[in-house]
Design an enzyme around this catalytic site. Structure first.
Site, PDB file in Angstrom:
ATOM      1  N   GLU A 443       0.830  -1.224   0.000  1.00 20.72           N
ATOM      2  CA  GLU A 443       0.000   0.000   0.000  1.00 20.72           C
ATOM      3  C   GLU A 443       0.855   1.262   0.000  1.00 20.72           C
ATOM      4  O   GLU A 443       0.507   2.257   0.638  1.00 20.72           O
ATOM      5  CB  GLU A 443      -0.931   0.018   1.222  1.00 20.72           C
ATOM      6  CG  GLU A 443      -2.280  -0.553   0.957  1.00 20.72           C
ATOM      7  CD  GLU A 443      -2.699  -0.313  -0.463  1.00 20.72           C
ATOM      8  OE1 GLU A 443      -2.651   0.838  -0.915  1.00 20.72           O
ATOM      9  OE2 GLU A 443      -3.034  -1.293  -1.134  1.00 20.72           O
TER      10      GLU A 443
HETATM   11  C1  LIG Z   1       2.254  -9.841   0.354  1.00 23.76           C
HETATM   12  C2  LIG Z   1       2.060  -8.719  -0.604  1.00 23.76           C
HETATM   13  C3  LIG Z   1       0.764  -8.335  -0.948  1.00 23.76           C
HETATM   14  C4  LIG Z   1       0.568  -7.305  -1.879  1.00 23.76           C
HETATM   15  N1  LIG Z   1      -0.710  -7.004  -2.286  1.00 23.76           N
HETATM   16  C5  LIG Z   1      -0.877  -6.198  -3.372  1.00 23.76           C
HETATM   17  C6  LIG Z   1      -2.171  -6.049  -3.984  1.00 23.76           C
HETATM   18  O1  LIG Z   1      -3.172  -6.596  -3.519  1.00 23.76           O
HETATM   19  N2  LIG Z   1      -2.262  -5.297  -5.108  1.00 23.76           N
HETATM   20  C7  LIG Z   1      -1.181  -4.678  -5.665  1.00 23.76           C
HETATM   21  O2  LIG Z   1      -1.327  -4.037  -6.696  1.00 23.76           O
HETATM   22  N3  LIG Z   1       0.048  -4.782  -5.093  1.00 23.76           N
HETATM   23  C8  LIG Z   1       0.226  -5.530  -3.975  1.00 23.76           C
HETATM   24  N4  LIG Z   1       1.472  -5.669  -3.406  1.00 23.76           N
HETATM   25  C9  LIG Z   1       2.580  -4.913  -3.961  1.00 23.76           C
HETATM   26  C10 LIG Z   1       3.073  -3.814  -3.024  1.00 23.76           C
HETATM   27  O3  LIG Z   1       2.138  -2.786  -2.936  1.00 23.76           O
HETATM   28  C11 LIG Z   1       4.449  -3.365  -3.551  1.00 23.76           C
HETATM   29  O4  LIG Z   1       5.356  -4.424  -3.254  1.00 23.76           O
HETATM   30  C12 LIG Z   1       4.921  -2.085  -2.938  1.00 23.76           C
HETATM   31  O5  LIG Z   1       4.098  -1.008  -3.337  1.00 23.76           O
HETATM   32  C13 LIG Z   1       6.377  -1.758  -3.303  1.00 23.76           C
HETATM   33  O6  LIG Z   1       6.624  -1.966  -4.663  1.00 23.76           O
HETATM   34  P1  LIG Z   1       7.871  -2.892  -5.090  1.00 23.76           P
HETATM   35  O7  LIG Z   1       7.779  -4.159  -4.338  1.00 23.76           O
HETATM   36  O8  LIG Z   1       7.925  -2.960  -6.553  1.00 23.76           O
HETATM   37  O9  LIG Z   1       9.149  -2.117  -4.548  1.00 23.76           O
HETATM   38  P2  LIG Z   1       9.897  -0.934  -5.302  1.00 23.76           P
HETATM   39  O10 LIG Z   1       8.920   0.055  -5.802  1.00 23.76           O
HETATM   40  O11 LIG Z   1      10.877  -1.518  -6.250  1.00 23.76           O
HETATM   41  O12 LIG Z   1      10.692  -0.263  -4.088  1.00 23.76           O
HETATM   42  C14 LIG Z   1      11.906  -0.790  -3.569  1.00 23.76           C
HETATM   43  C15 LIG Z   1      12.430   0.143  -2.487  1.00 23.76           C
HETATM   44  O13 LIG Z   1      12.698   1.436  -3.051  1.00 23.76           O
HETATM   45  C16 LIG Z   1      12.019   2.447  -2.342  1.00 23.76           C
HETATM   46  N5  LIG Z   1      11.566   3.477  -3.266  1.00 23.76           N
HETATM   47  C17 LIG Z   1      10.956   3.322  -4.462  1.00 23.76           C
HETATM   48  N6  LIG Z   1      10.657   4.518  -5.000  1.00 23.76           N
HETATM   49  C18 LIG Z   1      11.075   5.446  -4.121  1.00 23.76           C
HETATM   50  C19 LIG Z   1      11.049   6.869  -4.077  1.00 23.76           C
HETATM   51  N7  LIG Z   1      10.466   7.575  -5.051  1.00 23.76           N
HETATM   52  N8  LIG Z   1      11.587   7.498  -3.016  1.00 23.76           N
HETATM   53  C20 LIG Z   1      12.140   6.792  -2.010  1.00 23.76           C
HETATM   54  N9  LIG Z   1      12.199   5.444  -1.981  1.00 23.76           N
HETATM   55  C21 LIG Z   1      11.670   4.790  -3.014  1.00 23.76           C
HETATM   56  C22 LIG Z   1      10.828   1.745  -1.707  1.00 23.76           C
HETATM   57  O14 LIG Z   1      10.365   2.451  -0.562  1.00 23.76           O
HETATM   58  C23 LIG Z   1      11.424   0.379  -1.361  1.00 23.76           C
HETATM   59  O15 LIG Z   1      12.092   0.442  -0.141  1.00 23.76           O
HETATM   60  C24 LIG Z   1       1.692  -6.634  -2.433  1.00 23.76           C
HETATM   61  C25 LIG Z   1       2.976  -7.007  -2.047  1.00 23.76           C
HETATM   62  C26 LIG Z   1       3.170  -8.036  -1.172  1.00 23.76           C
HETATM   63  C27 LIG Z   1       4.579  -8.456  -0.842  1.00 23.76           C
END
Ligand SMILES: Cc1cc2nc3c(=O)[nH]c(=O)nc-3n(C[C@H](O)[C@H](O)[C@H](O)COP(=O)(O)OP(=O)(O)OC[C@H]3O[C@@H](n4cnc5c(N)ncnc54)[C@H](O)[C@@H]3O)c2cc1C
Length: 596
Positions: A443
């Site tokens: 989220e």
């Molecule tokens: C168990 C689980 C359930 C989930 N459920 C859903 C769901 O129902 N629907 C859905 O659509 N998604 C879902 N997600 C996805 C979840 O919302 C994302 O994993 C999350 O938003 C982060 O995206 P990412 O994993 O690609 O990390 P990334 O976006 O690659 O981020 C990696 C790191 O970089 C940091 N970062 C990235 N951009 C910035 C910035 N601009 N400034 C500072 N730091 C930054 C982040 O904070 C993080 O620490 C789920 C994930 C999990 C693991």
């Protein structure tokens, strides 16, 4: 081995004595008839459902998890999950705060919020199925066409169908502007959607007859980036004109994730293979529509960690009174035993009180925000509705990030109270730590929440909304300052208020010459403002407890002790956070990338 008792007394304290919800409801025509007894009865019954139906399924849900049949793409949830869901739907719980026009009970969001805290304490993984459904309901209620509302809202309201949010793709998480799923118009008002979504919570399961996916995708003429994203309804089964279920749609679960916690919730890779969907809202404006669901989910995630904080605290407190190790530093307390219960040791108490203060403070914040949502939806005058909505927007990243960070600290402390017994599975404590960890990530990670707070919600309007909230705090402080007993709470509160004002101005000034100053300060900043909000709520709770100090009811005495603990032992964290925030960008960005 774990246990859970719904914290009804504390909920009643927050609702009736601190927030005085029935007075607030009287000003809202939709809720004017609601009385204290009805509110308490709903919570009592809700607590029974949580503790008697859901809680017993939590451990097995963690151990067995969900399984996928790769041939049929069917997902089986842990034993008892589907049956509990049937009871939830039959009991009308899904419809609690939904619009009566679609079959809802029309009760306040505040009640639903309190109910969800208990569901999350009992079983976070299970609660995600109806929780996301409610978010999908909110988004369609706000942005669906009359036809979409008529088709989907009654079934989402009753809970007969569940909902999901399909945003994330393998290369597009935080930055949804990168997403690639495509939607081709069919010329008949529908679209064929192709793409791959990952990490979709509750994406496939055996608990409901249909699943309504809200999917973000791009139209052929979409501009690049986040301004080119549209929102679509993609049902698992098509819905016939008479409301009956038709053919299977081209969306299915390709795999489920194996993960650290919330094993009972299916986290699915969803394949969209020419799935047919309908557009929600305007083309290319899907993110705005999806934000209704995302904001609801952000508040919901805060409540997940609140629930875990509460249940972890209850278990740690019981264990600390039972487990005997060593003698108290001041001499034996339980002389009839070979050692004293570990609750005599100051640091064990610190861990317990930290969890307790975060649970009770989080409950006050969660309910306060829910009451503001009720006001935003139901207050008779436009100005009150707008004000309430703006305050909810300001507080949403705090609920999401501060409560989930606190949940992480609290569940970890509570596990620590168990010593080695906390680390092994038998007592159930390590599950709370594991389950809580995702709440800080999904989220919008807590970093993203902090950027939202500092960058958009505070600096974005030159601090105007924060100032309004500060004025409320000042008003409360002025009204209570003459009572000498309140000074131990009001002086540090006022002091922190001034410091937040200065810090905001300082970061704002620095950000004008270097925008990265916002990124460098944001996480510390959110925690400082989170404490400001908590200190305000704790001072309000202390006010009520002081007024009842002579009642002989030890609930109020315990509330005062916990308030004093919060101000003495947790609030001082703000001094080091402010110092770290003020240190700025240089210590972070000075090093060359290839030195990492
Ligand atoms: C168990 C689980 C359930 C989930 N459920 C859903 C769901 O129902 N629907 C859905 O659509 N998604 C879902 N997600 C996805 C979840 O919302 C994302 O994993 C999350 O938003 C982060 O995206 P990412 O994993 O690609 O990390 P990334 O976006 O690659 O981020 C990696 C790191 O970089 C940091 N970062 C990235 N951009 C910035 C910035 N601009 N400034 C500072 N730091 C930054 C982040 O904070 C993080 O620490 C789920 C994930 C999990 C693991």
């Amino acid at each position: 081995m774990s246990q859970y008792t719904p914290p009804l007394r504390d909920m009643q304290f927050v609702l009736h004595e601190v927030l005085k919800v029935e007075e607030a409801f009287k000003t809202m025509p939709a809720h004017a008839e609601l009385d204290v007894d009805t509110i308490n009865a709903v919570l009592e019954e809700g607590g029974k459902f949580a503790s008697e139906v859901l809680f017993p399924l939590n451990r097995e849900g963690d151990e067995i998890g969900c399984t996928l049949d790769p041939q049929t793409h069917a997902v089986t949830t842990p034993p008892g999950f589907a049956e509990a869901y049937r009871q939830f739907v039959d009991g009308g719980w899904a419809a609690l705060s939904c619009d009566p026009e679609y079959g809802g009970q029309g009760l306040p969001v505040t009640l639903n919020q309190a109910f969800y805290e208990m569901l999350n304490s009992a079983n976070q993984a299970w609660t995600m199925y109806p929780g996301l459904t409610h978010g999908a309901y909110d988004a369609l209620h706000a942005h669906g066409t009359p036809e979409q509302k008529a088709t989907y809202l009654p079934k989402l309201t009753s809970g007969e169908w569940t909902g999901t949010m399909c945003l994330t793709e393998p290369h597009a998480g935080t930055d949804l502007g990168l997403l690639r799923s495509k939607a081709e118009p069919q010329g008949d008002g529908t679209y064929r959607i192709t793409g791959e979504k990952i990490f979709i919570s509750s994406g496939e399961h055996d608990m409901a007859e249909n699943i309504i996916h809200l999917v973000l995708a791009r139209l052929p003429d979409a501009p690049a980036g986040s301004r080119g994203i549209s929102l679509f309804i993609v049902p698992k089964f098509h819905v016939n004109a008479d409301g009956s279920l038709g053919e299977r749609n081209g969306i299915y679960c390709g795999a489920i994730e194996h993960k650290m916690g919330i094993h009972g919730n299916s986290t699915c890779q969803m394949v969209l293979d020419g799935a047919v969907g309908t557009l929600v809202g305007e083309p290319h404006k899907g993110l705005a529509a999806m934000f209704v669901m995302m904001n609801a989910a952000r508040l919901g995630v805060g409540m997940q960690s609140l629930g875990l904080t509460e249940v972890a605290y209850q278990n740690a407190a019981a264990y600390a009174k039972d487990r005997t190790q060593s003698r108290a530093l001041s001499g034996a307390k339980a002389k009839d035993k070979a050692a004293d219960p570990i609750i005599v040791h100051p640091d064990v108490r610190k861990m317990l009180l930290t969890a307790r203060a975060y649970a009770e403070g989080g409950r006050a914040l969660g309910m306060q925000v829910a009451l503001l949502i009720d006001e935003a939806q139901n207050a008779p005058d436009e100005a009150t509705r707008r004000d309430a909505e703006a305050t909810v927007a300001l507080l949403t990243p705090i609920v999401k990030a501060f409560l989930t960070d606190n949940g992480w600290l609290a569940t970890s402390h509570c596990m620590q109270v168990f010593g080695g017994h906390g680390f092994i599975r038998e007592w159930g404590m390590e599950q709370y730590v594991r389950d809580n960890r995702i709440n800080m990530i999904y989220e919008g990670t807590n970093t993203i929440q902090s950027l939202d707070l500092l960058g958009r919600k505070v600096l974005g309007d030159q601090g105007a909304q924060l100032k309004k909230f500060g004025a409320q705090i000042q008003q409360f402080a002025m009204a209570n300052m003459q009572d000498a007993r309140m000074q131990e709470f009001l002086l540090p509160l006022a002091d922190l208020g001034e410091k937040v004002t200065k810090l905001t101005a300082e970061v704002g000034m620095k950000a004008m010459s270097n925008p990265e100053e916002v990124g460098a300060a944001a996480v510390d900043y959110l925690r400082v403002v989170g404490h400001l909000v908590f200190a305000y709520l704790w001072a309000r709770m202390a006010r009520v407890a002081l007024d009842k100090a002579d009642s002989g009811d030890r609930f109020y005495a315990a509330k005062l002790f916990t308030a004093r603990f919060y101000f003495a032992k947790l609030l001082p964290e703000t001094a080091s956070l402010i110092r770290s925030a003020r240190a700025g960008v240089e210590p972070l960005m000075a090093m060359e990338e290839d030195w990492f």
